[in-house]
Scaffold this motif. Structure first.
Motif, PDB file in Angstrom:
ATOM      1  N   VAL A  27      51.948 -18.532  -5.207  1.00  0.00           N
ATOM      2  CA  VAL A  27      52.753 -19.200  -4.021  1.00  0.00           C
ATOM      3  C   VAL A  27      53.293 -18.079  -2.974  1.00  0.00           C
ATOM      4  O   VAL A  27      53.242 -17.943  -1.745  1.00  0.00           O
ATOM      5  N   VAL A  28      53.967 -16.867  -3.685  1.00  0.00           N
ATOM      6  CA  VAL A  28      54.448 -15.773  -2.779  1.00  0.00           C
ATOM      7  C   VAL A  28      53.446 -15.379  -2.198  1.00  0.00           C
ATOM      8  O   VAL A  28      53.581 -14.870  -1.013  1.00  0.00           O
ATOM      9  N   ALA A  29      52.278 -14.949  -2.692  1.00  0.00           N
ATOM     10  CA  ALA A  29      51.259 -14.148  -2.011  1.00  0.00           C
ATOM     11  C   ALA A  29      50.674 -14.944  -0.996  1.00  0.00           C
ATOM     12  O   ALA A  29      50.347 -14.554   0.308  1.00  0.00           O
ATOM     13  N   ALA A  30      50.686 -16.324  -1.110  1.00  0.00           N
ATOM     14  CA  ALA A  30      50.125 -17.233   0.160  1.00  0.00           C
ATOM     15  C   ALA A  30      50.847 -17.304   1.119  1.00  0.00           C
ATOM     16  O   ALA A  30      50.755 -17.266   2.504  1.00  0.00           O
ATOM     17  N   GLU A  31      52.298 -17.235   0.981  1.00  0.00           N
ATOM     18  CA  GLU A  31      53.539 -17.223   1.709  1.00  0.00           C
ATOM     19  C   GLU A  31      53.373 -15.941   2.699  1.00  0.00           C
ATOM     20  O   GLU A  31      53.417 -15.747   3.893  1.00  0.00           O
ATOM     21  N   ILE A  32      53.270 -14.801   1.787  1.00  0.00           N
ATOM     22  CA  ILE A  32      53.071 -13.606   2.767  1.00  0.00           C
ATOM     23  C   ILE A  32      51.906 -13.523   3.748  1.00  0.00           C
ATOM     24  O   ILE A  32      52.080 -12.899   4.787  1.00  0.00           O
ATOM     25  N   ALA A  33      50.732 -13.966   2.986  1.00  0.00           N
ATOM     26  CA  ALA A  33      49.415 -13.884   4.014  1.00  0.00           C
ATOM     27  C   ALA A  33      49.812 -14.894   5.215  1.00  0.00           C
ATOM     28  O   ALA A  33      49.332 -14.712   6.294  1.00  0.00           O
ATOM     29  N   LYS A  34      50.609 -16.016   4.895  1.00  0.00           N
ATOM     30  CA  LYS A  34      50.830 -17.130   6.315  1.00  0.00           C
ATOM     31  C   LYS A  34      51.784 -16.295   7.200  1.00  0.00           C
ATOM     32  O   LYS A  34      51.716 -16.434   8.444  1.00  0.00           O
ATOM     33  N   ILE A  35      52.745 -15.761   6.719  1.00  0.00           N
ATOM     34  CA  ILE A  35      53.779 -14.961   7.321  1.00  0.00           C
ATOM     35  C   ILE A  35      53.127 -13.899   8.302  1.00  0.00           C
ATOM     36  O   ILE A  35      53.317 -13.846   9.456  1.00  0.00           O
ATOM     37  N   HIS A  36      52.192 -13.202   7.621  1.00  0.00           N
ATOM     38  CA  HIS A  36      51.288 -12.037   8.461  1.00  0.00           C
ATOM     39  C   HIS A  36      50.659 -12.782   9.526  1.00  0.00           C
ATOM     40  O   HIS A  36      50.457 -12.109  10.527  1.00  0.00           O
ATOM     41  N   THR A  37      49.992 -13.548   9.076  1.00  0.00           N
ATOM     42  CA  THR A  37      48.958 -14.452  10.034  1.00  0.00           C
ATOM     43  C   THR A  37      49.494 -15.253  11.110  1.00  0.00           C
ATOM     44  O   THR A  37      49.012 -14.885  12.491  1.00  0.00           O
ATOM     45  N   THR A  38      50.490 -15.927  10.875  1.00  0.00           N
ATOM     46  CA  THR A  38      51.122 -17.103  11.888  1.00  0.00           C
ATOM     47  C   THR A  38      52.299 -16.449  12.444  1.00  0.00           C
ATOM     48  O   THR A  38      53.052 -17.092  13.359  1.00  0.00           O
ATOM     49  N   GLU A  39      53.018 -15.195  12.057  1.00  0.00           N
ATOM     50  CA  GLU A  39      54.250 -14.942  12.542  1.00  0.00           C
ATOM     51  C   GLU A  39      54.424 -13.398  12.869  1.00  0.00           C
ATOM     52  O   GLU A  39      54.762 -13.153  14.039  1.00  0.00           O
ATOM     53  N   TRP A  40      54.073 -12.641  11.810  1.00  0.00           N
ATOM     54  CA  TRP A  40      53.955 -11.166  12.215  1.00  0.00           C
ATOM     55  C   TRP A  40      52.903 -10.958  13.493  1.00  0.00           C
ATOM     56  O   TRP A  40      53.172 -10.059  14.448  1.00  0.00           O
ATOM     57  N   THR A  41      51.599 -11.251  13.324  1.00  0.00           N
ATOM     58  CA  THR A  41      50.558 -11.032  14.082  1.00  0.00           C
ATOM     59  C   THR A  41      50.837 -11.626  15.577  1.00  0.00           C
ATOM     60  O   THR A  41      50.765 -10.901  16.721  1.00  0.00           O
ATOM     61  N   PRO A  42      51.408 -12.888  15.584  1.00  0.00           N
ATOM     62  CA  PRO A  42      51.493 -13.351  17.133  1.00  0.00           C
ATOM     63  C   PRO A  42      52.726 -12.715  17.634  1.00  0.00           C
ATOM     64  O   PRO A  42      52.813 -12.750  19.079  1.00  0.00           O
ATOM     65  N   GLN A  43      53.635 -11.991  17.109  1.00  0.00           N
ATOM     66  CA  GLN A  43      54.706 -11.152  17.563  1.00  0.00           C
ATOM     67  C   GLN A  43      54.165  -9.685  17.879  1.00  0.00           C
ATOM     68  O   GLN A  43      54.532  -9.224  19.081  1.00  0.00           O
TER      69      GLN A  43
END
Length: 954
Positions: free
Chosen positions: A518-534
């Motif tokens: 779960v944590v690994a998937a959250e991290i990937a989601k944060i990077h893809t949908t939050e860090w990268t769009p900023q």
């Protein structure tokens, strides 16, 4: 795009344009009116349809690649006169389309600004997808021995359709060799497929070794063009003229002349070490990005620790090497630096650093196919000592030694161990390494975690945060289990797949591994949908990255679906069944998308590889981390020298002290974290702007880093110069060929780096011209020769080979643009799409690899199911936490969107931040910034932050 809906507008535009073209007095001297521009744009849309029939067809070979450049009609249709203005530059066109910037990118005076913006954004998405499809087709080069099969195919199956490779088998010395099949057909099963393994084996069920620790780094460039300093072939020798070596041009001289942050008052900075007692009077000038915070800078260090490492337990080889400060270029030749030169530059001739490890340096083999001879691997290869997967290995381990550093709670082994700290409330903090832990001496006093190298306060914060998140999931799982102990939790055991696993049946070890998933998937989601769009702050990238996560064609946004379906259907026709599609484009052609493919399959059987592994796609080349992907993560300029520390309880708007980043390294981070607390460091990192990725903006402390472990006179190193050396050691092509390899336009002189939109005589223009002159002095010039062909990656517009003169007349004195180091080149790219914190060269590497590490990971595709994650885990990842989706108020940048995953992680685990984060849309946008209307980059305070110290000095 299909433009039938625009037909009435095009007809009206023709009539309007005819009327406006009737000669009137002084018409030629008038700028075009908005109505004229709108009419011409609509007419151009009609021509664009026939142009796209040619452009949308993916070429059979590399020469005529797309390069991000469109026809005049297409540019006019999507962006009007602005898009036409910059077509002659090397940079991609889509950044000039309507709707791809801030409010100023929307047309004024048109009948509607919505339709042009939709055309522009959809056009940008189409261009980006064309680039990605071509990158997947032309830029996969595995070093592990599978490349000949990729080119030639196997048993009548084309190389890009291959899915199993003998090179990805486990070796006989691997402890799981017999468990996966030994000498026979190797297939992972049982507990090896249930969780992410420590070393990364069995992510791909039928290619057990793929992506695991110790695999060779792959390449994204032709093997023949790597290691240009060796001059191994005629094209390379023609391209560089024997001007290159590991230390030529001198890396420390480049660092000091192109990367150093210029200080208005050096005494207040002290080379990045600040003033005593973290005095607020300290100051280190740096160029600041208005739309990205320091939390984002440390986030990417957190990520890279998950993905790759050339080191073995923090070290390279025992043999040391010189790292420059020895020569400069004079009249085309390298001459020794004088003592005066050295003093002026501030470099150090006596610095030494350990040499990088090399796995293979013997001559590679060759093979012939269709009359062309290929290398079967790069001239040298290196090993990735980390796992290549997005598996949170920096938290949980990547080999047996690193796993021993991971502390689990003795009272509940499902949890990570957190300990109470005097004076601090909350869930606690990671414990400190003990005397029996397997660590290097320099890691003593640090918080215990799997990847302890290059430790800073930013890493301490993120490791503590996600340790808390791991435990938060465990707590929620225990709560649900207590309420419904006999309910089906969703897990299944491959050894007994039909047996329901009740909540009360889940063991602490099983819950630990589920929480890791779960944590690994959250991290990937944060990077893809939050860090990268900023990082890439504009509408096409917001839409594209969210679609990248949710599904390529599975998105509800019509712009995404239309843009992507155009590329797919023009080239491959429609396909709705991923299992039946075998070509390299299968994921692009199928509907389900990348993330969570498994949740859409009925009749799922956890014991069968066609289900557990059926959603991955490696496009014919095994997934291992590429060296070029490592190169574009050299992002040190993001980090300031001083952290603007804030006290949450006193006054969040006041900077209480300025803490040197270098003074929070290694064991020094622990007392800073434990005495000052998570909420204060969150506020500090969240509000401060990070540094722009540009020249003259690298941290001073990194140029003067003290490293006691080094066996040298200085015991210091210039990390910025070392970046250049490591790229050269790893054989990364120089900047211009790097761009050609990735399907981008080449530069023909240093002057091409200039932003054509910079007003002549403006401070930006003057700064750019100074940098160009410095590049000319560092890399030099030569008399060009049109008889020397320098590349086979691209051809000229007329189909002729690109030669040494790059379009200049034979015998012309031209810039040595071919010699520029890649890291230097992408920092010198002053022209970038709106909101891009990185260059377009870096970005195109991301287009390929960021998507690919989702495509290739079954835990993000066909194994993202309750059988592996539990039902709670699947919902947690999809909803960004427990309790269902939370929606943001209003429509930020015009989009209805959920509360972002990182924002919820922060509020869940540091609840003191809830009010601070309420107005924040993206946790990586400076928390006190007013985002304004439609992707504004303005630096102005949001309500309640007007008195923030950071807005006083712009």
């Amino acid at each position: 795009m299909r433009l039938l809906g625009f037909a009435p507008f095009i007809l009206a535009a023709a009539c309007l344009l005819h009327a406006q073209n009737t000669p009137t007095a002084n018409q030629s001297s008038k700028p075009p009116s908005p109505k004229e521009e709108e009419a011409k744009a609509l007419l151009a849309c009609g021509q664009m349809v026939s142009d796209e029939l040619k452009v949308l067809k993916i070429p059979a070979d590399r020469g005529p690649r797309f390069q991000g450049k469109v026809s005049e009609a297409t540019a006019m249709c999507r962006g009007g006169y602005k898009a036409l203005q910059f077509r002659g530059t090397p940079w991609v066109d889509w950044g000039n389309y309507w709707g791809t910037g801030d409010m100023s990118s929307l047309p004024t005076g048109f009948l509607s600004s919505k339709l042009p913006a939709e055309r522009g954004v959809a056009g940008a998405l189409l261009d980006l997808e064309l680039q990605r499809v071509e990158l997947v087709k032309f830029n996969l080069f595995d070093n592990s021995g599978s490349y000949p099969e990729y080119v030639q195919g196997q048993n009548g199956v084309g190389g890009p359709a291959l899915k199993v490779w003998p090179e990805m088998r486990l070796g006989s010395l691997n402890p799981f060799y017999n468990a996966v099949g030994g000498d026979g057909v190797q297939v992972c099963k049982g507990d090896l497929i249930r969780w992410r393994t420590v070393t990364g084996i069995c992510n791909d069920v039928v290619n057990p070794a793929m992506g695991s620790s110790g695999m060779l780094f792959a390449r994204n460039v032709e093997f023949e063009t790597s290691f240009p300093d060796q001059g191994l072939n005629e094209l390379t020798r023609n391209r560089h003229g024997n001007r290159l070596s590991l230390l030529e041009p001198d890396p420390q001289v480049i660092s000091r002349r192109l990367f150093t942050r210029i200080q208005s008052d050096p005494a207040k900075c002290q080379e990045g070490y600040g003033l005593p007692n973290d005095s607020n009077a300290a100051n280190c000038d740096y160029k600041k990005a208005p739309f990205f915070n320091v939390l984002a800078a440390f986030w990417i260090q957190f990520m890279t620790h998950d993905w790759f490492s050339h080191l073995e337990e923090g070290h390279n080889q025992t043999e040391y090497m010189s790292v420059g400060c020895a020569t400069k270029l004079v009249n085309g030749g390298e001459v020794p630096l004088t003592s005066e030169d050295i003093q002026k530059l501030g470099c150090r001739p006596d610095d030494r650093m350990d040499k990088g490890y090399v796995a293979q340096d013997s001559a590679p083999g060759t093979f012939t196919h269709n009359g062309h001879t290929y290398l079967d691997r790069a001239p040298k290869t290196m090993r990735n000592t980390n796992t290549a997967w997005w598996d949170a290995s920096m938290l949980y381990g990547f080999d047996d030694t690193s796993r021993q550093r991971v502390k689990r709670d003795p009272s509940d082994p499902a949890k990570l161990l957190l300990v109470s700290v005097a004076g601090q409330s909350g869930p606690g903090y990671l414990p400190v390494f003990g005397p029996n832990d397997p660590i290097n001496p320099e890691w003593a006093g640090q918080e215990a975690t799997a990847f302890p190298d290059n430790w800073t306060i930013g890493l301490s914060f993120l490791h503590n945060l996600f340790a808390r998140e791991h435990n938060s999931f465990d707590v929620e799982f225990r709560r649900v289990a207590a309420q419904t102990p006999n309910a089906d939790c969703g897990l299944r055991d491959p050894a007994n797949p039909k047996q329901i696993v009740r909540y009360r049946d889940v063991t602490p070890d099983q819950l630990f591994e589920v929480a890791r998933l779960v944590v690994a998937a959250e991290i990937a989601k944060i990077h893809t949908t939050e860090w990268t769009p900023q990082l890439l702050y504009n509408d096409p990238l917001y839409l594209g990255m969210n679609a990248n996560w949710s599904g390529l064609l599975g998105t509800s946004d019509p712009l995404i679906s239309k843009a992507l379906s155009e590329v797919v259907t023009r080239n491959f026709g429609d396909s709705t069944n991923a299992k039946k599609t075998t070509e390299w484009y299968s994921v692009f052609a199928s509907g389900p998308g990348i993330f969570g493919l498994g949740s859409k399959v009925s009749g799922y059987d956890i014991t069968k590889p066609e289900y557990t592994n059926g959603g991955v796609n490696h496009f014919g080349s095994p997934f291992n981390f590429p060296e070029e992907f490592v190169s574009v993560y050299r992002l040190h300029s993001l980090v300031p020298d001083l952290l603007e520390y804030r006290d949450f309880k006193a006054d969040p708007n006041k900077i209480a002290k300025r803490v040197p980043v270098v003074e929070t390294f290694q064991g020094k981070a622990t007392p800073f974290m434990q005495s000052m607390g998570m909420e204060n460091w969150a506020l500090t990192l969240g509000r401060q702007r990070l540094g722009l990725l540009t020249l003259h903006n690298s941290p001073l402390f990194l140029q003067n880093l003290k490293m006691g472990r080094l066996d040298s006179k200085t015991q210091q190193i210039d990390v910025v110069a070392l970046d250049i050396i490591r790229d050269r050691e790893h054989g990364v092509p120089r900047f211009n060929e790097f761009r050609r390899q990735y399907g981008l336009r080449q530069l023909t002189s240093f002057d091409d780096f200039r932003d054509p939109a910079a007003a002549p005589g403006s401070p930006d223009s003057i700064e750019q011209q100074d940098a160009i002159q410095t590049l000319r002095e560092l890399y030099g010039q030569h008399v060009c020769d049109t008889s020397k062909v320098i590349t086979d990656a691209q051809v000229n517009d007329d189909g002729s080979p690109i030669n040494d003169c790059l379009g200049h007349p034979n015998g012309t004195v031209i810039d040595n643009i071919e010699d520029v180091d890649t890291v230097v080149g992408y920092l010198a790219e002053y022209r970038r799409p709106h909101g891009f914190a990185i260059s377009e060269t870096q970005f195109v590497v991301f287009i390929l690899n960021a998507s690919r590490r989702l495509f290739s990971d079954r835990f993000f595709t066909s194994s993202f199911r309750p059988e592996f994650y539990t039902t709670l885990g699947v919902n947690w990842v999809n909803n960004n936490g427990p309790g269902g989706v939370m929606m943001e108020k209003g429509t930020p940048n015009g989009h209805t969107q959920p509360v972002s995953p990182m924002k919820r992680v922060l509020m869940r685990n540091i609840p003191e931040l809830t009010l601070e984060l309420e107005p924040v849309i993206n946790a990586f946008d400076p928390w006190a910034r007013d985002r304004g209307q439609y992707y504004s980059l303005a630096w102005k305070p949001r309500p309640g932050a007007e008195s923030d110290d950071s807005f006083k000095a712009q």
